[in-house]
Motif scaffolding. Structure first.
Motif, PDB file in Angstrom:
ATOM      1  N   ALA A 184      -3.656   6.559  -4.121  1.00 30.76           N
ATOM      2  CA  ALA A 184      -4.228   7.483  -5.108  1.00 30.76           C
ATOM      3  C   ALA A 184      -4.989   6.715  -6.187  1.00 30.76           C
ATOM      4  N   GLU A 185      -4.436   5.606  -6.624  1.00 29.58           N
ATOM      5  CA  GLU A 185      -5.093   4.781  -7.636  1.00 29.58           C
ATOM      6  C   GLU A 185      -6.412   4.206  -7.087  1.00 29.58           C
ATOM      7  N   ILE A 186      -6.407   3.784  -5.838  1.00 27.48           N
ATOM      8  CA  ILE A 186      -7.618   3.253  -5.207  1.00 27.48           C
ATOM      9  C   ILE A 186      -8.679   4.338  -5.097  1.00 27.48           C
ATOM     10  N   GLU A 187      -8.285   5.523  -4.640  1.00 24.78           N
ATOM     11  CA  GLU A 187      -9.235   6.652  -4.556  1.00 24.78           C
ATOM     12  C   GLU A 187      -9.896   6.904  -5.913  1.00 24.78           C
ATOM     13  N   LEU A 213       0.863  -1.184   0.000  1.00 29.09           N
ATOM     14  CA  LEU A 213       0.000   0.000   0.000  1.00 29.09           C
ATOM     15  C   LEU A 213       0.896   1.230   0.000  1.00 29.09           C
ATOM     16  N   THR A 214       1.223   1.701  -1.185  1.00 28.87           N
ATOM     17  CA  THR A 214       2.054   2.891  -1.348  1.00 28.87           C
ATOM     18  C   THR A 214       1.151   4.118  -1.510  1.00 28.87           C
ATOM     19  N   LEU A 215       1.739   5.281  -1.514  1.00 29.75           N
ATOM     20  CA  LEU A 215       0.981   6.504  -1.764  1.00 29.75           C
ATOM     21  C   LEU A 215       0.351   6.460  -3.155  1.00 29.75           C
ATOM     22  N   GLY A 216       1.095   5.959  -4.126  1.00 32.00           N
ATOM     23  CA  GLY A 216       0.567   5.816  -5.473  1.00 32.00           C
ATOM     24  C   GLY A 216      -0.603   4.841  -5.521  1.00 32.00           C
ATOM     25  N   ALA A 217      -0.488   3.733  -4.772  1.00 33.06           N
ATOM     26  CA  ALA A 217      -1.583   2.765  -4.714  1.00 33.06           C
ATOM     27  C   ALA A 217      -2.813   3.399  -4.080  1.00 33.06           C
TER      28      ALA A 217
END
Length: 98
Positions: A29-32, A23-27
């Motif tokens: 953002a992608e989930i949002e 669960l990265t910051l990019g992940a």
């Protein structure tokens, strides 16, 4: 396969092989974006009742965060049971907050 626990990585068996999820910051953002959320405030509530499409969105983002882009892109054709997908997602979120 080993996971970098300091980074919040986990290893789960998906489609018959060990895969790394994170669960990265990019992940996040992608989930949002994939779930149509505006911020993280609604994420916890949404995670309690994921549809199959939602689960695929979240799993793909976590796979990309863990460095598994090929499986993330081919998720629709992968032989992954819903239960193993849900368990992998839960494991990744637990590692990120624990």
């Amino acid at each position: 396969m080993t996971a970098n626990a300091a980074r919040g990585e986990v290893v789960a068996v998906l489609a018959g092989a060990e895969r790394r999820l994170c669960l990265t910051l990019g992940a996040l953002a992608e989930i949002e974006t994939g779930l149509g959320l505006e911020g993280l405030s609604g994420l916890a509530e949404r995670m309690r009742a994921l549809s199959a499409r939602d689960l695929a969105v979240v799993l793909a983002a976590l796979l990309r965060g863990g460095g598994e882009p090929a499986l993330a892109e081919d998720l629709g054709r992968a032989d992954i049971a819903p239960r193993e997908a849900a368990e992998a997602v839960a494991k990744a979120f637990a590692a990120a907050v624990g």
